[in-house]
Each structure stands twice: as structure tokens, then as C-alpha cells.
Design a protein around this motif. Structure first.
Motif, mmCIF file in Angstrom:
data_model
loop_
_atom_site.group_PDB
_atom_site.id
_atom_site.type_symbol
_atom_site.label_atom_id
_atom_site.label_comp_id
_atom_site.label_asym_id
_atom_site.label_seq_id
_atom_site.Cartn_x
_atom_site.Cartn_y
_atom_site.Cartn_z
ATOM 1 N N CYS A 8 -42.161 13.155 -44.265
ATOM 2 C CA CYS A 8 -40.902 13.836 -43.997
ATOM 3 C C CYS A 8 -39.479 12.662 -44.636
ATOM 4 O O CYS A 8 -39.991 11.279 -44.869
ATOM 5 C CB CYS A 8 -40.158 13.579 -42.130
ATOM 6 S SG CYS A 8 -41.258 14.460 -41.289
ATOM 7 N N LEU A 9 -39.420 13.265 -45.341
ATOM 8 C CA LEU A 9 -38.134 13.113 -46.373
ATOM 9 C C LEU A 9 -37.206 12.420 -44.838
ATOM 10 O O LEU A 9 -36.491 12.791 -44.108
ATOM 11 C CB LEU A 9 -37.639 13.832 -47.590
ATOM 12 C CG LEU A 9 -38.565 14.078 -48.558
ATOM 13 C CD1 LEU A 9 -37.725 14.943 -49.316
ATOM 14 C CD2 LEU A 9 -39.358 13.437 -49.018
ATOM 15 N N THR A 58 -35.993 7.963 -49.301
ATOM 16 C CA THR A 58 -38.115 7.702 -49.597
ATOM 17 C C THR A 58 -38.655 8.652 -48.115
ATOM 18 O O THR A 58 -38.417 9.669 -47.694
ATOM 19 C CB THR A 58 -37.520 6.201 -48.589
ATOM 20 O OG1 THR A 58 -39.025 5.928 -49.137
ATOM 21 C CG2 THR A 58 -37.236 6.368 -47.939
ATOM 22 N N VAL A 59 -39.753 8.186 -47.653
ATOM 23 C CA VAL A 59 -40.555 9.007 -46.406
ATOM 24 C C VAL A 59 -40.615 7.770 -45.850
ATOM 25 O O VAL A 59 -40.749 6.619 -46.025
ATOM 26 C CB VAL A 59 -42.074 9.106 -47.671
ATOM 27 C CG1 VAL A 59 -43.537 9.818 -46.901
ATOM 28 C CG2 VAL A 59 -42.357 9.897 -48.637
ATOM 29 N N CYS A 60 -41.334 8.313 -45.137
ATOM 30 C CA CYS A 60 -40.578 7.775 -42.975
ATOM 31 C C CYS A 60 -41.713 7.263 -43.446
ATOM 32 O O CYS A 60 -42.775 8.225 -43.547
ATOM 33 C CB CYS A 60 -40.071 8.496 -42.387
ATOM 34 S SG CYS A 60 -40.374 7.503 -40.585
ATOM 35 N N LYS A 82 -31.251 9.780 -41.640
ATOM 36 C CA LYS A 82 -31.146 10.852 -41.051
ATOM 37 C C LYS A 82 -32.026 11.149 -41.611
ATOM 38 O O LYS A 82 -32.447 11.354 -42.999
ATOM 39 C CB LYS A 82 -29.750 11.057 -41.642
ATOM 40 C CG LYS A 82 -28.819 10.797 -41.594
ATOM 41 C CD LYS A 82 -27.142 11.272 -41.840
ATOM 42 C CE LYS A 82 -25.464 11.040 -41.307
ATOM 43 N NZ LYS A 82 -24.578 11.522 -42.050
ATOM 44 N N GLY A 83 -32.991 12.715 -41.500
ATOM 45 C CA GLY A 83 -33.793 13.379 -42.285
ATOM 46 C C GLY A 83 -32.707 14.220 -43.368
ATOM 47 O O GLY A 83 -32.126 14.424 -43.574
ATOM 48 N N SER A 84 -33.090 14.007 -44.651
ATOM 49 C CA SER A 84 -33.071 14.544 -46.139
ATOM 50 C C SER A 84 -32.893 15.714 -45.759
ATOM 51 O O SER A 84 -34.130 16.249 -45.517
ATOM 52 C CB SER A 84 -33.869 14.093 -46.911
ATOM 53 O OG SER A 84 -33.483 14.353 -47.658
#
Length: 145
Positions: free
Chosen positions: A17-18, A8-10, A34-36
Motif C-alpha cells: 500500500c502507498l 512511501t510504501v507502508c 493517510k492512504g495515498s
């Protein structure tokens, strides 16, 4: 255990950021973020808010039960909140807002957004509403939490 990862989108800022959120489906709790690796803006990384900001979702001391129906204090200050229909709640709110603006002017009203709210779009709509409908520039947004 039944874990699911949702990309999803932060929600914390406008960067987009994804974020990969791991959810424990059995207990209906977020357990990790976690960061995608598919994130173009963040190249698989997240700031501290993205990495750790989800933990408030599981904290019963911070998060109260979600309100599922509009509530109105019909008897004035000090009386209990009572369930109302959406139509009644919107009408009541609009009438009170108009009365306040008429008596004290549009600069007596302020709109506030939150980085822990429902996202950037709501922040944008809040400032548009305050400026175009209410007629004030009294808008704030706390993106610092």
C-alpha cells in the motif's frame, strides 16, 4: 511550521500500500499517515496498522535511542557493551554463530523478523539466510502487531 508529505510504501505487510506520511521537519516527527490517492493496491485507504502504526516513532517510552555503532560484550555475560568496528562485529557474530551450530546443530538457532522492522525485504533475506546458510527452517515473523 514546516510540514512535508512523503509518499512511501507502508512497511507493515507485503501488500504494498502507498502511504502519505506527513512529517514536521522542525521537530523531526511524523504527525499523520493517510492512504495515498495514487495507491493502486489500497485505493487511497489504509488498514489500522498503516493509519496508526507510526505513532510509536514519537513515543519516548517505547523507542530507545538508536544504536549508531556495533557493540560487543567482550568480557562475557554481565560485562558492559563496548563499541566495535563493523568488521570486528561481523567477524565476532559469524564465529559465535558457527560455534553454536557446531556444538548444538542448526535447529538450535532461530531467525525472527518484525512487522515494525525495516521492511519486507529484510524478512525475505532473514528466511533465506536461515534456510540456506544456517540450515534450519526455524524462522518466524510477527505481522500481527
Amino acid at each position: 511550521m514546516s510540514y512535508e508529505t512523503i509518499t512511501t510504501v507502508c512497511p507493515y505487510c507485503g501488500t504494498g500500500c502507498l502511504i502519505d506520511v506527513t512529517v514536521d521537519r522542525e521537530n523531526n516527527k511524523v504527525i499523520e499517515a493517510k492512504g495515498s490517492p495514487h495507491g493502486v493496491n489500497n485505493d487511497g485507504r489504509l488498514c489500522l496498522k498503516g493509519l496508526y502504526g507510526w505513532d510509536y516513532l514519537n513515543d519516548p517510552q517505547i523507542l530507545t535511542k538508536r544504536i549508531r555503532t556495533p557493540l560487543i560484550r567482550r568480557g562475557g555475560k554481565g560485562t558492559p557493551l563496548e563499541p566495535a568496528s563493523w568488521e570486528e562485529a561481523v567477524r565476532y557474530t559469524a564465529e559465535r554463530l558457527k560455534a553454536i551450530i557446531k556444538e548444538y546443530g542448526p535447529d538450535s538457532v532461530m531467525g525472527a523478523g518484525s512487522a515494525r522492522g525495516p521492511g519486507n525485504e529484510v524478512g525475505y533475506l532473514t528466511q533465506k539466510f536461515m534456510r540456506a546458510v544456517v540450515g534450519t527452517n526455524n524462522v518466524d515473523h510477527c505481522a500481527r502487531i
